[in-house]
Design an enzyme around this catalytic site. Structure first.
Site, PDB file in Angstrom:
ATOM      1  N   GLY A  11       0.828  -1.200   0.000  1.00  0.00           N
ATOM      2  CA  GLY A  11       0.000   0.000   0.000  1.00  0.00           C
ATOM      3  C   GLY A  11       0.858   1.243   0.000  1.00  0.00           C
ATOM      4  O   GLY A  11       0.455   2.299   0.507  1.00  0.00           O
ATOM      5  N   SER A  13       1.885   3.359  -2.247  1.00  0.00           N
ATOM      6  CA  SER A  13       1.747   4.456  -3.204  1.00  0.00           C
ATOM      7  C   SER A  13       0.914   5.617  -2.680  1.00  0.00           C
ATOM      8  O   SER A  13       0.830   6.657  -3.339  1.00  0.00           O
ATOM      9  CB  SER A  13       1.140   3.942  -4.515  1.00  0.00           C
ATOM     10  OG  SER A  13      -0.186   3.485  -4.308  1.00  0.00           O
ATOM     11  N   ARG A  14       0.307   5.457  -1.491  1.00  0.00           N
ATOM     12  CA  ARG A  14      -0.563   6.529  -1.000  1.00  0.00           C
ATOM     13  C   ARG A  14      -0.717   6.450   0.514  1.00  0.00           C
ATOM     14  O   ARG A  14      -0.358   5.444   1.137  1.00  0.00           O
ATOM     15  CB  ARG A  14      -1.949   6.438  -1.645  1.00  0.00           C
ATOM     16  CG  ARG A  14      -2.688   5.153  -1.359  1.00  0.00           C
ATOM     17  CD  ARG A  14      -3.932   4.987  -2.226  1.00  0.00           C
ATOM     18  NE  ARG A  14      -4.640   3.747  -1.950  1.00  0.00           N
ATOM     19  CZ  ARG A  14      -5.669   3.643  -1.091  1.00  0.00           C
ATOM     20  NH1 ARG A  14      -6.082   4.714  -0.447  1.00  0.00           N
ATOM     21  NH2 ARG A  14      -6.254   2.484  -0.887  1.00  0.00           N
ATOM     22  N   SER A 141      -5.953  -1.211  13.031  1.00  0.00           N
ATOM     23  CA  SER A 141      -6.815  -0.040  13.159  1.00  0.00           C
ATOM     24  C   SER A 141      -7.439  -0.055  14.538  1.00  0.00           C
ATOM     25  O   SER A 141      -7.648  -1.115  15.139  1.00  0.00           O
ATOM     26  CB  SER A 141      -7.929  -0.072  12.104  1.00  0.00           C
ATOM     27  OG  SER A 141      -8.911   0.909  12.376  1.00  0.00           O
ATOM     28  N   TYR A 154     -14.371  -4.511   7.978  1.00  0.00           N
ATOM     29  CA  TYR A 154     -13.087  -3.842   8.212  1.00  0.00           C
ATOM     30  C   TYR A 154     -12.585  -4.119   9.629  1.00  0.00           C
ATOM     31  O   TYR A 154     -11.411  -4.471   9.832  1.00  0.00           O
ATOM     32  CB  TYR A 154     -13.253  -2.341   7.983  1.00  0.00           C
ATOM     33  CG  TYR A 154     -11.972  -1.550   8.099  1.00  0.00           C
ATOM     34  CD1 TYR A 154     -11.021  -1.581   7.084  1.00  0.00           C
ATOM     35  CD2 TYR A 154     -11.718  -0.755   9.218  1.00  0.00           C
ATOM     36  CE1 TYR A 154      -9.850  -0.844   7.187  1.00  0.00           C
ATOM     37  CE2 TYR A 154     -10.552  -0.015   9.333  1.00  0.00           C
ATOM     38  CZ  TYR A 154      -9.624  -0.064   8.300  1.00  0.00           C
ATOM     39  OH  TYR A 154      -8.460   0.660   8.407  1.00  0.00           O
ATOM     40  N   ALA A 156     -13.353  -6.618  11.563  1.00  0.00           N
ATOM     41  CA  ALA A 156     -12.976  -8.029  11.666  1.00  0.00           C
ATOM     42  C   ALA A 156     -11.609  -8.276  11.046  1.00  0.00           C
ATOM     43  O   ALA A 156     -10.781  -9.011  11.604  1.00  0.00           O
ATOM     44  CB  ALA A 156     -14.028  -8.907  10.984  1.00  0.00           C
ATOM     45  N   LYS A 158      -9.151  -6.129  10.695  1.00  0.00           N
ATOM     46  CA  LYS A 158      -8.095  -5.495  11.479  1.00  0.00           C
ATOM     47  C   LYS A 158      -7.911  -6.163  12.842  1.00  0.00           C
ATOM     48  O   LYS A 158      -6.792  -6.191  13.377  1.00  0.00           O
ATOM     49  CB  LYS A 158      -8.397  -4.005  11.630  1.00  0.00           C
ATOM     50  CG  LYS A 158      -8.321  -3.230  10.309  1.00  0.00           C
ATOM     51  CD  LYS A 158      -6.951  -3.365   9.646  1.00  0.00           C
ATOM     52  CE  LYS A 158      -6.794  -2.448   8.456  1.00  0.00           C
ATOM     53  NZ  LYS A 158      -5.448  -2.516   7.847  1.00  0.00           N
TER      54      LYS A 158
END
Length: 243
Positions: A11, A13-14, A141, A154, A156, A158
């Site tokens: 991840g 690139s941003r 997160s 999401y 679950a 994380k």
């Protein structure tokens, strides 16, 4: 300092991943930017990393694809010579209430966020075991710590990353390899731009009253990437949300 080390950042690139790549490069590491989307963005991150005098290369890869990850890790090792640090930052969201969530949206988030993290660890771990050294930092997160309505998939994924982190840490600690997680709260990135939270809403949700900057998450990642004696931990960088 990380001179002579090579870091893979998924991840990269941003957002958080790009900030991590730049931070680790500023400490002397060569950088492998793993991206799924826009090649130009990955190239921009590589250019920023190279400004510190290091090598940086971009590799397009779907981290949810086990075989593609294997090939990509091999390519990084062949081109950059080693893999010493792995930062798993690739992640997606497909938000929705659980009673109406599509199966495809649940599966997509689990595949990228959790299985993708496993895939990267699985193929880098063998390299770490050969050298007796390695640093793994997974981006979880605060949603994986305390949950979040409308993000069952999401949260679950994380939470799974946290369990994966602790299990990997136990397995690899005898070989001198560490594995930790950083759990951000709200971070000012493309992913959170659509939330458009007001100052009042932020103050209500975040005790410190603002979103984090990606660079603040990267600082935590760099700290863990340089630590020899911290493993299996989850560092919440969330402005106090999980207090």
């Amino acid at each position: 300092m990380l001179s002579g080390k090579t870091a893979i950042v998924t991840g990269g690139s941003r957002g958080i991943g790009a900030a991590c790549a730049r931070k680790l490069a500023s400490l002397g590491a060569d950088i492998a930017v793993i991206y799924a989307g826009i090649a130009e963005k990955a190239a921009e991150v590589c250019t920023a990393c190279e400004a510190f005098g290091n090598r940086a290369r971009a590799y397009q890869c779907d981290v949810a694809d086990f075989d593609a990850v294997k090939q990509t890790v091999a390519a990084v090792r062949a081109e950059l010579g080693s893999v010493d640090i792995l930062v798993n930052s690739a992640g997606i969201t497909r938000d929705g209430l659980v009673a109406a969530m599509r199966e495809a949206d649940f599966d997509a988030v689990i595949d990228t966020n959790l299985k993708g993290t496993f895939n990267m660890i699985r193929h880098c771990a063998r390299l770490f075991l050969r050298t007796g050294h390695g640093r793994i930092v997974n981006i979880s997160s605060v949603a994986g710590v305390i949950g979040n309505a409308g993000q069952a998939n999401y949260a679950a994924s994380k939470a799974g990353v946290i369990g994966l982190t602790k299990s990997v840490a136990r397995e690899l600690a005898p070989k001198g390899i560490t594995c930790n997680a950083v759990a951000p709260g709200f971070v000012a990135t493309d992913m959170t731009a659509a939330l458009a939270l007001s100052d009042e809403q932020l103050r209500a949700a975040v005790p410190l009253g603002r979103m984090a900057r990606p660079e603040e998450i990267a600082d935590a990642v760099a700290f863990l990437a340089q630590s020899d004696y911290i493993t299996g931990q989850v560092l919440c960088v969330d402005g106090g949300i999980a207090i």
